[in-house]
Design a protein around this motif. Structure first.
Motif, PDB file in Angstrom:
ATOM      1  N   SER A  90       0.332  -1.239   0.076  1.00  0.00           N
ATOM      2  CA  SER A  90      -0.145  -0.129   0.241  1.00  0.00           C
ATOM      3  C   SER A  90       0.951   1.276  -0.059  1.00  0.00           C
ATOM      4  O   SER A  90       0.307   2.444  -0.694  1.00  0.00           O
ATOM      5  N   LEU A  91       2.625   1.036   0.647  1.00  0.00           N
ATOM      6  CA  LEU A  91       2.804   1.867   0.380  1.00  0.00           C
ATOM      7  C   LEU A  91       3.236   2.943  -0.396  1.00  0.00           C
ATOM      8  O   LEU A  91       3.987   1.927  -0.937  1.00  0.00           O
ATOM      9  N   ASP A  92       3.194   4.257  -1.262  1.00  0.00           N
ATOM     10  CA  ASP A  92       3.482   4.350  -2.240  1.00  0.00           C
ATOM     11  C   ASP A  92       4.966   6.118  -1.903  1.00  0.00           C
ATOM     12  O   ASP A  92       4.770   6.315  -2.915  1.00  0.00           O
ATOM     13  N   GLY A  93       4.242   5.955  -0.857  1.00  0.00           N
ATOM     14  CA  GLY A  93       5.398   7.232  -0.648  1.00  0.00           C
ATOM     15  C   GLY A  93       6.182   7.167   0.050  1.00  0.00           C
ATOM     16  O   GLY A  93       5.550   7.489   1.184  1.00  0.00           O
ATOM     17  N   VAL A  94       7.416   6.840   0.996  1.00  0.00           N
ATOM     18  CA  VAL A  94       8.526   7.462   1.942  1.00  0.00           C
ATOM     19  C   VAL A  94      10.038   8.395   2.176  1.00  0.00           C
ATOM     20  O   VAL A  94      10.578   8.735   1.044  1.00  0.00           O
ATOM     21  N   ASN A  95       9.645   9.041   2.989  1.00  0.00           N
ATOM     22  CA  ASN A  95       9.984   9.668   3.501  1.00  0.00           C
ATOM     23  C   ASN A  95      11.084   9.382   4.698  1.00  0.00           C
ATOM     24  O   ASN A  95      11.269   9.294   5.979  1.00  0.00           O
ATOM     25  N   LEU A  96      12.475   8.980   3.976  1.00  0.00           N
ATOM     26  CA  LEU A  96      13.668   8.855   4.967  1.00  0.00           C
ATOM     27  C   LEU A  96      15.421   9.827   4.784  1.00  0.00           C
ATOM     28  O   LEU A  96      16.213  10.152   5.430  1.00  0.00           O
ATOM     29  N   ASP A  97      14.599  11.097   4.384  1.00  0.00           N
ATOM     30  CA  ASP A  97      15.437  12.301   4.355  1.00  0.00           C
ATOM     31  C   ASP A  97      16.240  12.480   5.795  1.00  0.00           C
ATOM     32  O   ASP A  97      15.622  12.606   7.311  1.00  0.00           O
ATOM     33  N   ASP A  98      18.391  13.214   5.518  1.00  0.00           N
ATOM     34  CA  ASP A  98      18.463  13.560   6.867  1.00  0.00           C
ATOM     35  C   ASP A  98      18.299  12.517   8.656  1.00  0.00           C
ATOM     36  O   ASP A  98      17.032  12.928   9.143  1.00  0.00           O
ATOM     37  N   ASN A  99      18.654  11.109   8.199  1.00  0.00           N
ATOM     38  CA  ASN A  99      18.521  11.059   9.294  1.00  0.00           C
ATOM     39  C   ASN A  99      19.554   9.844   9.231  1.00  0.00           C
ATOM     40  O   ASN A  99      21.275  11.075   9.124  1.00  0.00           O
ATOM     41  N   GLN A 100      20.217   9.237   9.860  1.00  0.00           N
ATOM     42  CA  GLN A 100      21.503   8.223   9.777  1.00  0.00           C
ATOM     43  C   GLN A 100      22.056   7.449   9.141  1.00  0.00           C
ATOM     44  O   GLN A 100      22.704   5.994   9.897  1.00  0.00           O
ATOM     45  N   ILE A 101      21.311   7.059   7.680  1.00  0.00           N
ATOM     46  CA  ILE A 101      21.481   6.033   7.230  1.00  0.00           C
ATOM     47  C   ILE A 101      22.784   5.700   6.716  1.00  0.00           C
ATOM     48  O   ILE A 101      23.238   7.458   5.738  1.00  0.00           O
ATOM     49  N   GLY A 102      23.876   5.226   6.565  1.00  0.00           N
ATOM     50  CA  GLY A 102      24.871   4.650   5.599  1.00  0.00           C
ATOM     51  C   GLY A 102      24.755   3.666   4.606  1.00  0.00           C
ATOM     52  O   GLY A 102      23.917   3.389   4.582  1.00  0.00           O
ATOM     53  N   ASP A 103      26.142   3.213   4.160  1.00  0.00           N
ATOM     54  CA  ASP A 103      26.264   2.816   3.469  1.00  0.00           C
ATOM     55  C   ASP A 103      26.085   1.267   3.649  1.00  0.00           C
ATOM     56  O   ASP A 103      25.119   0.242   2.842  1.00  0.00           O
ATOM     57  N   GLU A 104      25.919   0.580   4.674  1.00  0.00           N
ATOM     58  CA  GLU A 104      24.668  -0.593   5.279  1.00  0.00           C
ATOM     59  C   GLU A 104      23.596  -0.469   5.020  1.00  0.00           C
ATOM     60  O   GLU A 104      22.906  -1.062   4.470  1.00  0.00           O
ATOM     61  N   GLY A 105      22.719   0.629   5.466  1.00  0.00           N
ATOM     62  CA  GLY A 105      21.364   0.356   4.806  1.00  0.00           C
ATOM     63  C   GLY A 105      20.741   1.043   3.708  1.00  0.00           C
ATOM     64  O   GLY A 105      20.009   0.628   3.515  1.00  0.00           O
ATOM     65  N   ALA A 106      21.800   1.758   3.093  1.00  0.00           N
ATOM     66  CA  ALA A 106      21.755   1.534   1.588  1.00  0.00           C
ATOM     67  C   ALA A 106      22.036  -0.501   0.352  1.00  0.00           C
ATOM     68  O   ALA A 106      21.255   0.065  -0.254  1.00  0.00           O
ATOM     69  N   THR A 107      22.443  -0.929   1.848  1.00  0.00           N
ATOM     70  CA  THR A 107      22.808  -1.973   0.825  1.00  0.00           C
ATOM     71  C   THR A 107      21.625  -2.554   0.870  1.00  0.00           C
ATOM     72  O   THR A 107      21.365  -3.194   0.220  1.00  0.00           O
ATOM     73  N   THR A 108      20.992  -2.653   1.942  1.00  0.00           N
ATOM     74  CA  THR A 108      19.404  -3.334   2.400  1.00  0.00           C
ATOM     75  C   THR A 108      18.798  -2.679   1.877  1.00  0.00           C
ATOM     76  O   THR A 108      17.899  -3.307   0.961  1.00  0.00           O
ATOM     77  N   LEU A 109      18.622  -1.403   1.281  1.00  0.00           N
ATOM     78  CA  LEU A 109      17.881  -0.595   0.799  1.00  0.00           C
ATOM     79  C   LEU A 109      17.924  -1.240  -0.857  1.00  0.00           C
ATOM     80  O   LEU A 109      16.690  -1.472  -1.021  1.00  0.00           O
ATOM     81  N   ALA A 110      18.802  -1.376  -1.776  1.00  0.00           N
ATOM     82  CA  ALA A 110      19.227  -1.482  -2.834  1.00  0.00           C
ATOM     83  C   ALA A 110      18.593  -3.313  -3.363  1.00  0.00           C
ATOM     84  O   ALA A 110      18.151  -3.523  -3.483  1.00  0.00           O
ATOM     85  N   SER A 111      18.657  -4.121  -1.941  1.00  0.00           N
ATOM     86  CA  SER A 111      18.140  -5.371  -1.822  1.00  0.00           C
ATOM     87  C   SER A 111      16.726  -6.157  -1.754  1.00  0.00           C
ATOM     88  O   SER A 111      16.289  -6.723  -2.118  1.00  0.00           O
ATOM     89  N   ALA A 112      16.697  -5.023  -0.737  1.00  0.00           N
ATOM     90  CA  ALA A 112      15.044  -5.618  -0.305  1.00  0.00           C
ATOM     91  C   ALA A 112      14.101  -4.693  -0.890  1.00  0.00           C
ATOM     92  O   ALA A 112      13.041  -5.218  -0.938  1.00  0.00           O
ATOM     93  N   VAL A 113      14.507  -3.509  -1.497  1.00  0.00           N
ATOM     94  CA  VAL A 113      13.356  -2.521  -2.142  1.00  0.00           C
ATOM     95  C   VAL A 113      14.006  -2.444  -3.683  1.00  0.00           C
ATOM     96  O   VAL A 113      12.866  -2.729  -4.134  1.00  0.00           O
ATOM     97  N   LEU A 114      15.037  -1.947  -4.206  1.00  0.00           N
ATOM     98  CA  LEU A 114      15.302  -1.832  -5.868  1.00  0.00           C
ATOM     99  C   LEU A 114      15.476  -2.881  -6.383  1.00  0.00           C
ATOM    100  O   LEU A 114      14.954  -2.526  -7.583  1.00  0.00           O
ATOM    101  N   ARG A 115      15.253  -4.086  -6.036  1.00  0.00           N
ATOM    102  CA  ARG A 115      15.228  -5.003  -6.178  1.00  0.00           C
ATOM    103  C   ARG A 115      13.822  -6.257  -6.405  1.00  0.00           C
ATOM    104  O   ARG A 115      13.786  -6.943  -6.466  1.00  0.00           O
ATOM    105  N   ALA A 116      12.861  -5.463  -5.963  1.00  0.00           N
ATOM    106  CA  ALA A 116      11.518  -6.059  -5.429  1.00  0.00           C
ATOM    107  C   ALA A 116      10.550  -5.225  -6.118  1.00  0.00           C
ATOM    108  O   ALA A 116      10.865  -3.334  -6.363  1.00  0.00           O
ATOM    109  N   ASP A 117       9.901  -5.981  -6.611  1.00  0.00           N
ATOM    110  CA  ASP A 117       8.598  -5.024  -7.135  1.00  0.00           C
ATOM    111  C   ASP A 117       7.452  -4.303  -6.845  1.00  0.00           C
ATOM    112  O   ASP A 117       6.777  -4.869  -5.851  1.00  0.00           O
ATOM    113  N   THR A 118       7.940  -3.255  -5.583  1.00  0.00           N
ATOM    114  CA  THR A 118       7.298  -2.654  -4.720  1.00  0.00           C
ATOM    115  C   THR A 118       6.264  -1.571  -5.058  1.00  0.00           C
ATOM    116  O   THR A 118       6.293  -1.877  -6.358  1.00  0.00           O
ATOM    117  N   ALA A 119       5.501  -0.893  -4.035  1.00  0.00           N
ATOM    118  CA  ALA A 119       4.068  -0.104  -4.215  1.00  0.00           C
ATOM    119  C   ALA A 119       4.560   1.471  -4.226  1.00  0.00           C
ATOM    120  O   ALA A 119       4.330   2.355  -4.868  1.00  0.00           O
TER     121      ALA A 119
END
Length: 228
Positions: A90-119
């Protein structure tokens, strides 16, 4: 939230609620079926609060917009959120700007979200601590083209080198055309190019869109307006 069946939007930005309150909201979201917009920017929400919200997103099917900008979410909390986004429909918009996410979090973003067909259509992770290693993973995931609905992705910060920013821009599949300034905020200049997917890096001050889409200008405008 557990029993309310009328509330559609809840905006609580700037209240310094912290993890305990975020956890309570997460518990409420598990049972809520009507809330569509939740804004929790500038609330000192950390990894513990993000984890509870993520657990709620795995079962909630009503929420479409979630704003967690300017909190204290690091890699572990982001990983929980990204894991939930990989299955949430259901979620089509998420804002996580200006937090403390680093390379580890970005790697998870890439594998879990950007390599999936999400909403997801709009995702903001600008102003974090994502460096070259994480951005390279994001670029590789984007090239795979699995996240077909994503139309606007904001990535930026001083930790990103020009070379890797150029690698992100190289993901564009359409030639630059119709360029023009969309918005300038906090020294970040966004230059629009017709299409769907946007990269915004404060260091090289450029955004680019791919996949021609006449509505992308209004999409970016809506995102900017939501940050005010």
């Amino acid at each position: 939230l557990r029993t309310n069946s009328a509330l559609c939007e809840l905006r609580l930005s700037g209240n310094l609620l912290g993890d305990k309150a975020a956890s309570g909201l997460g518990a409420g979201l598990r049972a809520n079926g009507t809330l569509r917009v939740l804004t929790l920017a500038k609330n000192r929400v950390g990894d513990a609060g993000a984890a509870e919200l993520a657990a709620a997103l795995r079962v909630n099917s009503a929420l479409v917009k979630l704003d967690l900008a300017a909190n204290q979410i690091g890699d572990s909390g982001a990983a929980k959120l990204f894991g939930a986004l990989s299955t949430n429909r259901s979620l089509d918009g998420v804002n996580l700007d200006d937090n403390q996410i680093g390379d580890e979090g970005a790697t998870t973003l890439a594998s879990a979200v950007l390599r999936a067909d999400t909403a997801l259509e709009v995702l903001g992770v600008g102003g974090n601590a994502i460096g070259d290693a994480g951005a390279t993973e994001i670029a590789a995931a984007l090239r795979a083209g699995a996240c077909k609905r994503l139309r606007l992705l904001l990535v930026g910060g001083d930790a990103l080198s020009e070379a890797v920013a150029a690698e992100l821009l190289a993901c564009a599949t359409a030639p630059a055309r119709g360029a023009g300034v969309l918005h300038e905020r906090h020294g970040e200049l966004a230059v629009a190019v017709k299409g769907q997917l946007s990269f915004i890096t404060s260091k090289i001050s450029l955004s680019i869109y791919v996949q021609p889409d006449p509505n992308v200008r209004s999409l970016y405008g809506s995102y900017v307006s939501s940050q005010r």
